[in-house]
Scaffold this active site. Sequence first.
Site, PDB file in Angstrom:
ATOM      1  N   MET A  39      13.065 -24.113  10.384  1.00  0.00           N
ATOM      2  CA  MET A  39      13.143 -24.773   9.076  1.00  0.00           C
ATOM      3  C   MET A  39      13.429 -26.242   9.313  1.00  0.00           C
ATOM      4  O   MET A  39      14.294 -26.572  10.094  1.00  0.00           O
ATOM      5  CB  MET A  39      14.271 -24.148   8.255  1.00  0.00           C
ATOM      6  CG  MET A  39      13.985 -22.697   7.932  1.00  0.00           C
ATOM      7  SD  MET A  39      12.594 -22.517   6.835  1.00  0.00           S
ATOM      8  CE  MET A  39      11.780 -21.138   7.591  1.00  0.00           C
ATOM      9  N   CYS A  40      12.684 -27.093   8.706  1.00  0.00           N
ATOM     10  CA  CYS A  40      12.654 -28.399   9.310  1.00  0.00           C
ATOM     11  C   CYS A  40      12.050 -29.466   8.421  1.00  0.00           C
ATOM     12  O   CYS A  40      11.569 -29.196   7.334  1.00  0.00           O
ATOM     13  CB  CYS A  40      11.819 -28.340  10.578  1.00  0.00           C
ATOM     14  SG  CYS A  40      12.207 -26.926  11.592  1.00  0.00           S
ATOM     15  N   GLY A  41      12.070 -30.682   8.962  1.00  0.00           N
ATOM     16  CA  GLY A  41      11.354 -31.776   8.345  1.00  0.00           C
ATOM     17  C   GLY A  41      10.288 -32.288   9.307  1.00  0.00           C
ATOM     18  O   GLY A  41      10.527 -32.370  10.514  1.00  0.00           O
TER      19      GLY A  41
END
Lengths: 227, 446, 298
Positions: free
Chosen positions: C1-3
């Site tokens: 889960m990330c940018g």
Amino acid sequence: MQTFDLESHSLRELNSILHAQKDDTNQTSWEVINARGSHAIAVGLDAPIEVTIKGSTGYYCGGMNKQATINVHGSAGPGVAENMMSGTVVIEGDASQYAGATGHGGLLVIKGNASSRCGISMKGIDIVVHGNIGHMSAFMAQSGNLVVCGDAGDALGDSLYEARLFVRGSVKSLGADCIEKEMRPEHLEILNDLLMRSGADAKPEEFKRYGSARQLYNFDVDNAAAY
Amino acid sequence: MKDINDTPIPRTDPIQSATFTNPINAEIRRAAATGIYDIRGGGAKRRVPHFDDLLFLGASISRYPLEGYREKCETKVTLGTRFAKKPIELETPVTIAGMSFGALSGPAKEALGRGASAAGTSTTTGDGGMTPEERGHSDKLVYQYLPSRYGMNPDDLRKADAIEIVIGQGAKPGGGGMLLGQKISDRVAEMRNLPKGIDQRSACRHPDWTGPDDLEIKILELREITGWEKPIYVKIGGTRPYFDTTLAIKAGADVVVLDGMQGGTAATQDVFIEHVGLPTLACIRPAVQALQDLGMHREVQLIVSGGIRSGADVAKAMALGADAVAIGTAALIALGDNDPKWESEYQKLGTTTGAYDDWHEGQDPAGITTQDPELMARFDPVEGGRKLKNYLKVLTLEAQTIARACGKNHLHNLEPEDLCALTMEAAAMARVPLAGTEWYPGKAGF
Amino acid sequence: MCGIVGLFIKDKSLEPELGALLTDMLVTMTDRGPDSAGIAVYGNNTNQLAKLTVQSDNASDDFATLDTDLSEAIGVTVSTRQKDTHAVIEIPAAKIAEARQILSDIRPNICVMSAGDSIEIYKEVGLPKDVANRFEISNMSGSHGIGHTRMATESAVTTMGAHPFSTGADQCLVHNGSLSNHNSLRRKLIREGIHIETLNDTEVGAAYLTWKMQQGSSLGEALESSLEDLDGFFTFVVGTKDGFGVVRDPIACKPAVMAETDQYVAFGSEYRALVNLPGISDARVWEPEPATVYFWNH
């Protein structure tokens, strides 16, 4: 007009000030500058005030709005006006996914395009999109009206309940249990009113209506594949 | 020559298959006849390693017990101390788990509020919104924020004492719900914006966010709407508790609610209830490990639920590291669910006391899991509330009794080292030594 | 889960700004991924040499005499440029494979981040702004770049678990989401002889693309088939020597915003990542469609 700069003041300050406005406030007009994609701008408002946001917003702008009129002079991120109860939210640009999700009331106008899942689980809100909407829009939509002046993406109205869907352009595909329905005079009346209130340049007669086939309302083994 | 047929041939006894048992065969016939999976209420009925497989090591010479009637053993707990301006203070660490109006009748929700308030603890709404009965009779009310958002509105959100973002529950982690048409009465239909009498389908994911990075933003929105006053709980079904607890904390939760597979539901597929999820016993240590690894144990509180029945269960959950527990099924039984006095009516429904689980069908003889006005009238919310209060008091007293015997002046001071395990399975899952040894599976030196 | 952030420069006059623009975009995505950060920068190569970017947890020892030791071992003069825990080894392209083999012998603790004509990958555990500062990303120029901020879901927070993952010469991949069949796929790819270092789901995605391309697929074709073979939720951004591509799974829940002007194409997990780009207010901004492969090439 009160101006609030989100670059020099915090989100918490902004929402606190807006929450402090009651029904009889005389500070009815607010402008928010330097939004710069910030999340949760003007959420949980409950007063007849007007908030104009300059620039694009992040997630959940105008979330759970009551009474207030919120204008975004830019584009809106995911979940704009989610669970709105009343009031009006107008997006001058585009809206990201989940626009108007689970909204119970009020009017959401998107002057550009809306992305996927527009009006997901809507529960009474009216949504007018001047442009196109993305896939899985109005998924499990329960009630209210979704008006699309452009085209709709895949799986429109999948597992629909009693929301009414009006699309002027093409529909890439209909979702499970969503069918085209007859446009009756009362629907033209609803459409006419929504198009007028949202400033859309379209005629009710140009739209088709879609709604629930109601085949999934009570379990039938022959429909099991649609679940 | 004698005809061999004159002598009876010894025969084998009929043997029932251990694989194709009568209940299994009955389910195959039911499935073949209907074409739909079995839907029911409640939690896992199969035997799984549980708190019963643990025992406490009371004080003796090496440690000193506390005097039961003289020396205090504190039970208070505060939930939501990390970010919320108004944490929740409870007299007892036993709370009432989320159960919806719709699944339960209005009077049953009222009774939960009455009982919990009298015992100094909190109740929780469910998938169906907040009713005035429940808010009015609950001193501390936790408002569930669910994928369906039925009845969700900002006024009720602001009326709540805490907000519980439900991501999953132990009975059906990863699944949505199904409330059959019989229970969608006029009032339930109105609260949920649904046509009356239809089967209500609940989504399994939230409609406007997915994953921990989005959850962090959703939590920000809920805090902004409610002025950062209310604790934000995140409820997860027990499957990967280490990762899920870690991510809930990273996303900003004040409290993590962890529901094991024995936790109940109003209605879902039997195959889901029995075959998905971790036993409650196996959930706790990984979750506590996650809290400790992030330096958040006791800073972010952990509420454990799923099969809590007695003060011993409460004490064991806390010894393994929980800050509080929640009860659902046990509370319904305290109110009168599955009471033998309705046995003849259970028989008419093709079931028996203790086995009745068709809570979704709305025909509950006890008048608790129903919307039928006649059945509802059988249930007295004042009396039900009193019984629940009594039961909560007993749970608390029992937990205190054990804690005192272990020499603790607060339930929170119970430790895993106060426990031993009766089985290898329980020892492995709870990371508690096998009784009489210093060893548990996974620990070196056996 | 990330940018995720990405920037593909069309107007050469903007190339000196690439590192600074990407750094700003990356730091904006800190909330989405505070555990680790990484960045792949595709620089214009003027000296005709290939680049091997390596990392060591014990950089001062491992890198001190690396250039002379490696030059001696392969018989060609190589130069190294150290940045914090990373070093870029400049070397003739024909010698890359040999150099990697020798490195594993003479510097067993060194990890190879990337190899190729123009790619350099820098990644470490820590807040994105700290990671970007350590490697002085904002001073870098280049034609395109991809950055990632990570919130670990199931695999460990380590340097090698950080994104981007290198998928082959001049290729890299970053991911937002969570794959649900990566364990079976990892076993299959390992049987196929693909080298996989971590238990990270994204590395499996990257290795899958490498494998497909070894089988003869173009990157675009490999991305198309990923839609069939990878299960779960993903928004992928991939980098190649000449450009970058974007693909989202058919459900497309993980956010993605793109912007295009005459000067650049930009990608952000959120619009916030794009707000400081020049001319953003007049850019064409849109969200990539589900199950659709997008590609931009120089």
